[in-house]
Scaffold this motif. Structure first.
Motif, PDB file in Angstrom:
ATOM      1  N   LEU A 161       0.845  -1.177   0.031  1.00 30.62           N
ATOM      2  CA  LEU A 161       0.140   0.011   0.126  1.00 30.62           C
ATOM      3  C   LEU A 161       0.669   1.271  -0.086  1.00 30.62           C
ATOM      4  N   ALA A 162       1.919   1.386   0.553  1.00 33.47           N
ATOM      5  CA  ALA A 162       2.596   2.421   0.965  1.00 33.47           C
ATOM      6  C   ALA A 162       4.131   2.104   1.126  1.00 33.47           C
ATOM      7  N   LEU A 163       4.898   2.900   0.646  1.00 34.25           N
ATOM      8  CA  LEU A 163       6.554   2.762   1.300  1.00 34.25           C
ATOM      9  C   LEU A 163       7.190   3.948   1.722  1.00 34.25           C
ATOM     10  N   GLU A 164       8.174   3.792   2.560  1.00 38.58           N
ATOM     11  CA  GLU A 164       9.100   4.833   2.777  1.00 38.58           C
ATOM     12  C   GLU A 164      10.527   4.572   2.161  1.00 38.58           C
ATOM     13  N   ALA A 165      11.293   5.494   1.370  1.00 39.77           N
ATOM     14  CA  ALA A 165      12.408   4.871   0.681  1.00 39.77           C
ATOM     15  C   ALA A 165      13.223   6.170   0.873  1.00 39.77           C
ATOM     16  N   VAL A 166      14.659   6.017   0.545  1.00 44.29           N
ATOM     17  CA  VAL A 166      15.610   6.932   0.776  1.00 44.29           C
ATOM     18  C   VAL A 166      16.334   6.761  -0.677  1.00 44.29           C
ATOM     19  N   MET A 167      16.239   8.069  -1.201  1.00 44.77           N
ATOM     20  CA  MET A 167      16.648   8.226  -2.625  1.00 44.77           C
ATOM     21  C   MET A 167      18.264   8.318  -2.752  1.00 44.77           C
ATOM     22  N   THR A 177      -0.597   5.309   0.782  1.00 47.70           N
ATOM     23  CA  THR A 177      -1.027   5.685   1.972  1.00 47.70           C
ATOM     24  C   THR A 177      -1.789   4.601   2.565  1.00 47.70           C
ATOM     25  N   GLN A 178      -2.639   4.400   3.867  1.00 45.05           N
ATOM     26  CA  GLN A 178      -3.103   3.323   4.085  1.00 45.05           C
ATOM     27  C   GLN A 178      -4.482   3.033   3.329  1.00 45.05           C
ATOM     28  N   ALA A 179      -4.943   3.995   2.720  1.00 47.42           N
ATOM     29  CA  ALA A 179      -6.070   4.021   2.073  1.00 47.42           C
ATOM     30  C   ALA A 179      -5.911   2.809   0.960  1.00 47.42           C
ATOM     31  N   ARG A 180      -7.152   2.077   0.435  1.00 46.94           N
ATOM     32  CA  ARG A 180      -6.860   1.006  -0.385  1.00 46.94           C
ATOM     33  C   ARG A 180      -6.954   1.581  -1.851  1.00 46.94           C
ATOM     34  N   LYS A 181      -7.064   2.680  -2.173  1.00 45.65           N
ATOM     35  CA  LYS A 181      -6.797   3.177  -3.344  1.00 45.65           C
ATOM     36  C   LYS A 181      -6.701   4.693  -3.658  1.00 45.65           C
ATOM     37  N   SER A 182      -6.190   5.219  -4.478  1.00 43.63           N
ATOM     38  CA  SER A 182      -5.830   6.628  -4.693  1.00 43.63           C
ATOM     39  C   SER A 182      -5.754   7.102  -6.170  1.00 43.63           C
ATOM     40  N   LEU A 205       7.524  -0.149   4.911  1.00 42.40           N
ATOM     41  CA  LEU A 205       6.498  -0.764   3.971  1.00 42.40           C
ATOM     42  C   LEU A 205       5.223  -0.888   4.730  1.00 42.40           C
ATOM     43  N   THR A 206       4.011  -0.354   4.149  1.00 35.93           N
ATOM     44  CA  THR A 206       2.691  -0.832   4.555  1.00 35.93           C
ATOM     45  C   THR A 206       2.364  -2.101   3.653  1.00 35.93           C
ATOM     46  N   VAL A 207       1.952  -3.281   4.331  1.00 31.74           N
ATOM     47  CA  VAL A 207       1.614  -4.319   3.614  1.00 31.74           C
ATOM     48  C   VAL A 207       0.367  -4.620   3.825  1.00 31.74           C
ATOM     49  N   LYS A 208      -0.511  -5.326   2.851  1.00 31.12           N
ATOM     50  CA  LYS A 208      -1.942  -5.623   3.024  1.00 31.12           C
ATOM     51  C   LYS A 208      -1.925  -7.099   3.969  1.00 31.12           C
ATOM     52  N   LEU A 209      -2.895  -7.407   4.809  1.00 31.65           N
ATOM     53  CA  LEU A 209      -3.026  -8.834   5.244  1.00 31.65           C
ATOM     54  C   LEU A 209      -4.084  -9.445   5.124  1.00 31.65           C
TER      55      LEU A 209
END
Length: 457
Positions: A161-167, A177-182, A205-209
């Motif tokens: 669903l979402a990530l944090e990453a370092v460039m 985001t945690q929303a299921r769609k955007s 990472l925000t992952v679905k369960l």
């Protein structure tokens, strides 16, 4: 440039920057046939900010950085082929948040799929993607992994669903985001999924369960020919039975299981299956599959509902890499995979078997065939130039077969080092666009350089 970076990194990390030969060699190993490729040093970050600080230093000195997780990738993605830093993410291995009502959780990249599911057990939820190896969630995301359960639950692409990453320059970004769609902006989350560490370093990472099914049943069966087994799979999927797993093993793979694990199975094509749902639903699914399989000459269709029996079946399946290697004399394996439209699956599998026989190679086939993905494992001797030439000819032929049938040169393993040469054949002019994206994200080419994209002609 690398030495200057190492000096600054030592001041930043202290004893968490390691340059001993033993640690460098450990991070230069791989599961397949690529030679030992040690980095210049291994860095062990513990926070996102440390990853950012490391990348700022490496960016300033143009020092290569290659992310490292469980090292279970099969195309050399984690090897530091141009030296520099192996960025070992295994200390960033915590579950940060479980949002049970929203069916998701937030994790660090170093946690493995088995450790994550152990942490989730008390919640009644589980993370469904199962590539076989006990891979890290970060590595699975970076390679867009899938596995035995993808036919039911999707690949990593569908489960992030979402990530944090370092460039590359140390900038920290958050995508999704945690929303299921955007429907806002470019989908940077899924640009990073499958980028193999070439665009950024994933740090969260925000992952679905999914809810743990009320009932689970596994089954095995065998067929007279590979065509019968594959055509049974095709009709099963087309009929709409919601298979949780449907795995093909050919007669050579069965021989590998017998050799490696004393499985005692008849050396003919088999399917390994799993059904998820309610008690009644699982029973109905198993009955419907059995009726379809009868039309293809199925034999010894047996189901198992006990947890220990199911675990034993999938433990054997997950050892297919080592079972395949056991059929050779050296213990080395050249694995490859392709994915084709399911209607073309039988043709692709039979062609792969015929090519292996023509070239005199010992090859197994095992596949997540519910979505058209299968793997060939070539037992090889890397010191035998004739055998290596034949193995390369086989992988070239398999890639061409997949593309001819409307498929892809990799459904799961990814590109890394081994499949760069097929990128132009599959993607054509889009490869130039991919190079432009890489240059925009990483203008100094420090993030996993020499992987995924072939050099511009």
């Amino acid at each position: 440039m690398i030495d200057a970076a190492l000096s600054e990194l030592k001041a930043l990390l202290g004893d968490r920057l390691v340059t001993t030969q033993a640690d460098r060699d450990l991070h230069g190993q791989n599961e397949t046939w690529y030679p030992l490729t040690p980095p210049d040093a291994v860095a062990y970050p513990e926070t996102t900010q440390e990853v950012s600080d490391i990348l700022k230093i490496c960016h300033a000195h143009e020092c290569p950085v290659v992310a490292y997780g469980a090292a279970s990738s099969l195309e050399g993605q984690h090897l530091a082929t141009r030296g520099g830093i192996s960025l070992d993410m295994n200390r960033m291995n915590r579950v940060l948040q479980v949002n049970a009502e929203d069916l998701n959780c937030v994790v660090q990249p170093g946690i493995t799929r088995i450790a994550l599911n152990e942490e989730l057990r008390a919640t009644g939820l589980f993370f469904p993607v199962d590539p076989g190896a006990n891979a890290s969630i970060g590595g699975m995301t970076a390679t867009r992994a899938s596995g035995t359960t993808a036919v039911r639950y999707g690949t990593m692409r569908e489960n992030i669903l979402a990530l944090e990453a370092v460039m590359a320059d140390g900038t920290i970004v958050r995508t999704g985001t945690q929303a299921r769609k955007s429907s806002t902006g470019y989908d940077l989350t899924h640009l990073l999924v499958g980028s193999e560490g070439t665009l950024g370093i994933i740090t969260e990472l925000t992952v679905k369960l999914q809810g743990i099914p009320e009932a689970i049943s596994a089954a095995t069966c065998r067929f007279p020919t590979i065509e019968d087994a594959v055509n049974c799979v095709i009709l099963t999927i087309q009929t709409g039975i919601p298979m949780a797993r449907i795995e093909l093993v050919d007669e050579m793979m069965v021989r590998g299981f017998n050799n490696y694990a004393d499985a005692g199975l008849p050396e003919v094509p088999h399917l390994f299956l799993e059904f998820h749902g309610s008690e009644n639903g699982v029973a109905e699914q198993a009955e419907m599959f059995g009726a379809i399989a009868e039309d293809f000459g199925v034999e010894a269709y047996q189901t198992a509902t006990k947890t220990e029996d199911r675990n034993a079946l999938w433990a054997m399946r997950h050892k297919s890499h080592y079972a395949s290697a056991s059929l050779g004399k050296t213990g080395h394996l050249m694995p490859t995979d392709v994915c084709v439209p399911i209607s073309k699956l039988a043709e692709a599998v039979v062609q792969a078997q015929n090519d292996a026989k023509r070239l005199g190679l010992t090859s197994t086939i095992v596949g997540h065939v519910g979505d058209g993905n299968f793997h060939s494992g070539l037992a090889i001797d890397p010191t035998d130039p004739d055998q290596m030439k034949a193995a390369e000819e086989f992988t070239d032929a398999l890639a061409k077969t997949a593309l001819r049938l409307g498929g892809t040169v990799s459904g799961e393993h990814g590109i890394g080092l081994g499949k760069m040469k097929y990128m132009t054949a599959e993607h054509g002019a889009a490869v130039a666009l991919m190079r432009s994206i890489k240059a925009a994200f990483d203008p100094k080419n420090i993030l996993n350089p020499g992987k995924m994209l072939p050099p511009a002609e």
